[in-house]
Enzyme design. Structure first.
Site, short mmCIF file in Angstrom:
data_model
loop_
_atom_site.label_atom_id
_atom_site.label_comp_id
_atom_site.label_asym_id
_atom_site.label_seq_id
_atom_site.Cartn_x
_atom_site.Cartn_y
_atom_site.Cartn_z
N HIS A 1 -4.76 -5.72 -1.67
CA HIS A 1 -5.39 -5.67 -0.35
C HIS A 1 -6.35 -6.85 -0.19
O HIS A 1 -7.56 -6.70 -0.04
CB HIS A 1 -6.12 -4.34 -0.18
CG HIS A 1 -5.19 -3.18 0.00
ND1 HIS A 1 -4.40 -2.70 -1.03
CD2 HIS A 1 -4.91 -2.40 1.08
CE1 HIS A 1 -3.69 -1.66 -0.58
NE2 HIS A 1 -3.97 -1.47 0.69
N SER B 1 0.83 -1.20 0.00
CA SER B 1 0.00 0.00 0.00
C SER B 1 0.86 1.26 0.00
O SER B 1 1.62 1.48 -0.94
CB SER B 1 -0.95 -0.04 1.20
OG SER B 1 -1.95 0.94 1.09
N GLU C 1 -2.02 -2.51 -8.16
CA GLU C 1 -3.17 -2.87 -7.32
C GLU C 1 -3.70 -1.60 -6.67
O GLU C 1 -3.02 -0.59 -6.63
CB GLU C 1 -2.77 -3.90 -6.25
CG GLU C 1 -1.74 -3.43 -5.24
CD GLU C 1 -2.32 -2.63 -4.07
OE1 GLU C 1 -3.52 -2.80 -3.75
OE2 GLU C 1 -1.58 -1.82 -3.48
#
Length: 338
Positions: free
Chosen positions: A308, A123, A238
């Site tokens: 995630h 992230s 992502e």
């Protein structure tokens, strides 16, 4: 010969599962840890697996939305680099690394990596990974954070509506891949693309640089000294909680900047937790992927098990990899590169 364990994906390693005690350093360079229970579960899980877990003194610090002020989080990164740990793992993502990239001692981080410390995260950690790659060329790992990866648990899943489900546990494939990293035996990862977006051709790319991560973080670095200038790479992406039109907008930014045209392949990981609405009228993530295919010559792959989500592989950011595609089946292989 490499062992191929096929579940929802192929997990490729040199040996059958083994365990070894390693030194894992937990630190918080981004958002403040709000779920203290998940943090404690994650530490306990790693200890149960036989590892020595060292927690940074400011890992649970809090300053506004951050895990301490900028100076505190920079100091945590540098303590992680100086720790001598086998793995330096972030506690969680969130936001905060972008604003301190200018203060990171990249030579110290590169020296730590050369000595054997593997930096792992997801992230917001994408900002750190791209900056390290741009500044030093060193390899870091896209993988779990402590809380979301090893700290799952708490209340049972509501699988039957009455709370009689099993208590969630860390994902088996994620843990296997993490163990491979610790043992230095990981060879690669494979998966099956979505049927409606799979490439029709078979091909084999050799020696391409694997890079990428969170799309929002990657796009935010464009035009800065912390954006790697990668040509002929395999770019994996992502994101979480972002509507497909936002995903397309960031891809358009990378497209117009010429970044996507310089890559040998674009690989979509998992894009989760977004909501479509009636105004979309059929516009969805598949629409974005098909649009991108019409804009670039490089193949666009889908459904990489990374993002995630619970089930995810670990990926060496900055490593030279081979990409093998046969119909819907795809493999990223790095062998002894890392």
């Amino acid at each position: 010969m490499a062992k191929v364990s096929r579940k929802p994906l192929w997990h490729i390693s040199l040996l059958d599962n083994a365990t070894v005690k390693k030194h894992i350093y937990i630190y918080s360079p981004s958002g403040a840890v709000r779920d203290k229970a998940a943090f404690k579960r994650g530490v306990k899980r790693l200890q149960t697996l036989g590892h020595e877990v060292e927690v940074d003194p400011d890992a649970l610090a809090s300053h506004m939305r951050f895990a301490g002020d900028d100076a505190t989080r920079l100091a945590a990164i540098h303590r992680a680099a100086a720790s001598g740990a086998d793995v330096a793992m972030i506690s969680r993502g969130g936001y905060g690394l972008s604003r301190i990239l200018g203060g990171i001692q990249y030579k110290a981080v590169a020296k730590a990596i050369a000595r054997g410390t593997q930096f792992v995260g997801i992230s917001d950690f994408t900002a750190f990974q791209q900056a390290v790659l741009a500044k030093t060329g060193s390899i870091t790992w896209a993988g779990p954070a402590l809380c979301e990866g090893f700290g799952v648990g708490g209340k049972p899943d509501q699988v039957d509506g009455h709370g009689h489900g099993e208590t969630p546990q860390p994902d088996e494939i994620m843990e296997d891949c993490f163990n491979d990293l610790l043992l230095g035996q990981g060879e690669g990862a494979g998966w099956r693309q979505h049927r409606d977006t799979a490439a029709n051709a078979n091909y084999h790319l050799k020696g391409a640089t694997l890079w990428g991560g969170n799309l929002a973080m990657l796009a935010s670095l464009l035009g800065t000294p912390y954006f790697p200038e990668i040509k002929g790479g395999v770019l994996f992406l992502e994101d979480v909680g972002e509507h497909p039109y936002r995903v397309e907008r960031w891809l358009t930014q990378l497209l117009h900047a010429g970044v996507l045209a310089r890559q040998k392949a674009i690989v979509f990981g998992q894009f989760t937790e977004f909501k479509l609405n009636p105004h979309d009228k059929g516009f969805n993530l598949s629409t974005v992927q098909q649009w991108l295919k019409s804009q670039i010559k490089a193949p666009v792959l889908t459904n990489l098990p990374y993002g995630h989500v619970a089930t995810k592989v670990l990926l060496p950011v900055g490593a030279h990899v081979d990409l093998v595609v046969e119909g819907r089946d795809a493999l990223i292989l790095w062998g002894h590169e890392v």
